[in-house]
Design a protein around this motif. Sequence first.
Motif, short mmCIF file in Angstrom:
data_model
loop_
_atom_site.label_atom_id
_atom_site.label_comp_id
_atom_site.label_asym_id
_atom_site.label_seq_id
_atom_site.Cartn_x
_atom_site.Cartn_y
_atom_site.Cartn_z
N ALA A 58 0.83 -1.21 0.00
CA ALA A 58 0.00 0.00 0.00
C ALA A 58 0.86 1.25 0.00
N GLN A 59 1.96 1.20 0.73
CA GLN A 59 2.92 2.31 0.76
C GLN A 59 4.31 1.71 0.70
N SER A 60 5.09 2.14 -0.28
CA SER A 60 6.43 1.58 -0.46
C SER A 60 7.51 2.61 -0.17
N ARG A 61 8.64 2.12 0.31
CA ARG A 61 9.82 2.94 0.47
C ARG A 61 10.76 2.63 -0.69
N LEU A 62 11.13 3.66 -1.45
CA LEU A 62 12.09 3.50 -2.53
C LEU A 62 13.47 3.93 -2.01
N VAL A 63 14.43 3.06 -2.19
CA VAL A 63 15.81 3.37 -1.83
C VAL A 63 16.59 3.45 -3.14
N ILE A 64 16.97 4.68 -3.50
CA ILE A 64 17.53 4.97 -4.82
C ILE A 64 19.02 5.23 -4.69
N LEU A 65 19.81 4.47 -5.39
CA LEU A 65 21.27 4.64 -5.35
C LEU A 65 21.69 5.54 -6.51
N VAL A 66 22.46 6.58 -6.20
CA VAL A 66 22.90 7.52 -7.24
C VAL A 66 24.37 7.84 -7.06
N ASP A 67 24.98 8.27 -8.13
CA ASP A 67 26.35 8.76 -8.10
C ASP A 67 26.37 10.09 -7.34
N PRO A 68 27.41 10.38 -6.57
CA PRO A 68 27.44 11.63 -5.79
C PRO A 68 27.39 12.88 -6.66
N GLU A 69 27.73 12.75 -7.96
CA GLU A 69 27.67 13.90 -8.85
C GLU A 69 26.27 14.14 -9.41
N THR A 70 25.35 13.22 -9.16
CA THR A 70 23.99 13.35 -9.69
C THR A 70 23.25 14.49 -9.01
N GLY A 71 22.57 15.29 -9.80
CA GLY A 71 21.70 16.32 -9.24
C GLY A 71 20.40 15.68 -8.80
N ILE A 72 20.26 15.47 -7.50
CA ILE A 72 19.13 14.69 -7.00
C ILE A 72 17.80 15.39 -7.28
N ASP A 73 17.72 16.69 -7.05
CA ASP A 73 16.47 17.42 -7.29
C ASP A 73 16.09 17.34 -8.76
N ASP A 74 17.07 17.51 -9.64
CA ASP A 74 16.79 17.44 -11.07
C ASP A 74 16.31 16.04 -11.46
N MET A 75 16.97 15.02 -10.92
CA MET A 75 16.57 13.64 -11.24
C MET A 75 15.13 13.37 -10.80
N LEU A 76 14.80 13.79 -9.57
CA LEU A 76 13.44 13.57 -9.08
C LEU A 76 12.42 14.38 -9.87
N ASP A 77 12.77 15.61 -10.25
CA ASP A 77 11.86 16.44 -11.06
C ASP A 77 11.54 15.75 -12.37
#
Length: 300
Positions: A58-77
């Motif tokens: 019903a409700q999931s937790r996503l654990v997303i692995l990214v490179d430290p250079e990744t723009g997290i806000d941009d990726m999520l947008d």
Amino acid sequence: MWIEVILSVPAEHTEDLSDALMEAGALSVAVEDEWADTDAEQPLYGEPGLEPTTNAWAQSRLVILVDPETGIDDMLDVACDAISMTVPAYETRKVEAQDWVRLTQSQFEPISITEHLWIVPTWHETEGNATRINLRLDPGLAFGTGSHPTTRLCLQWLSAELPKDATVLDYGCGSGILAIAAKKLGASKVIGTDIDPQAVQSAVDNASANDAAAQFVLPDGMSSGQYGVVVANILSNPLKLLAPALVGYVADGGHLVLSGILERQTNELIAAYAPYMPMHVWRADDGWICLVGQKTTSVN
């Protein structure tokens, strides 16, 4: 070093957002139950003949692995915009570079089920004498590596009570550990079945690695017949629904062994089987129980 991004999403967005995140630059996306290890935890297992009622929490937790250079806000947008979803709140944590293979292996040591029955990962050396049985089994996709109380309880019963040359059905076999143990403990014929093709293949591979002549099939590959021992280590609700079917697989004089049952569920499981076979608690372990019954007359 990597970065993990953790956020919560409802069931209707889980799969689409996971795919969109991978397209937007995530290295991996793991999906977990938001309420895991709480009273609200929601199992998603299907059993032979029973499809799971839902394929998402019903409700999931996503654990997303990214490179430290990744723009997290941009990726999520980008990902959320692709599925017309508002960007949820999130948190981040650092993941230090490690030897993940060695780290994972270090978490799985040999497990003593009884004095003479052990579960030994393949990267460990086997020890013991002629009376010790070492089951070679690695953690994998299928449930059942011997570390959970429900699996231990079934293995302990097989080790202590399995009749000589018994025929055995492992119903909902997962990794095949119970079927393999039964064969190594002297069963004459062993069949395991599971609704998950990956579990069946895992069981086949594990049986081969242990030189155990057990057969594993999907439910539609099951033939009619009865067995001296039927063991089912699944979940309480499927066990209740499957009562007539499981009892039907037990030969006269044979044993039915059930696990995957919390102590607080004991009475309702015994009641569910009462019209078909009397069941009793054989043993308890850390809040879980193993129910056992013996069939004395034919059930019509």
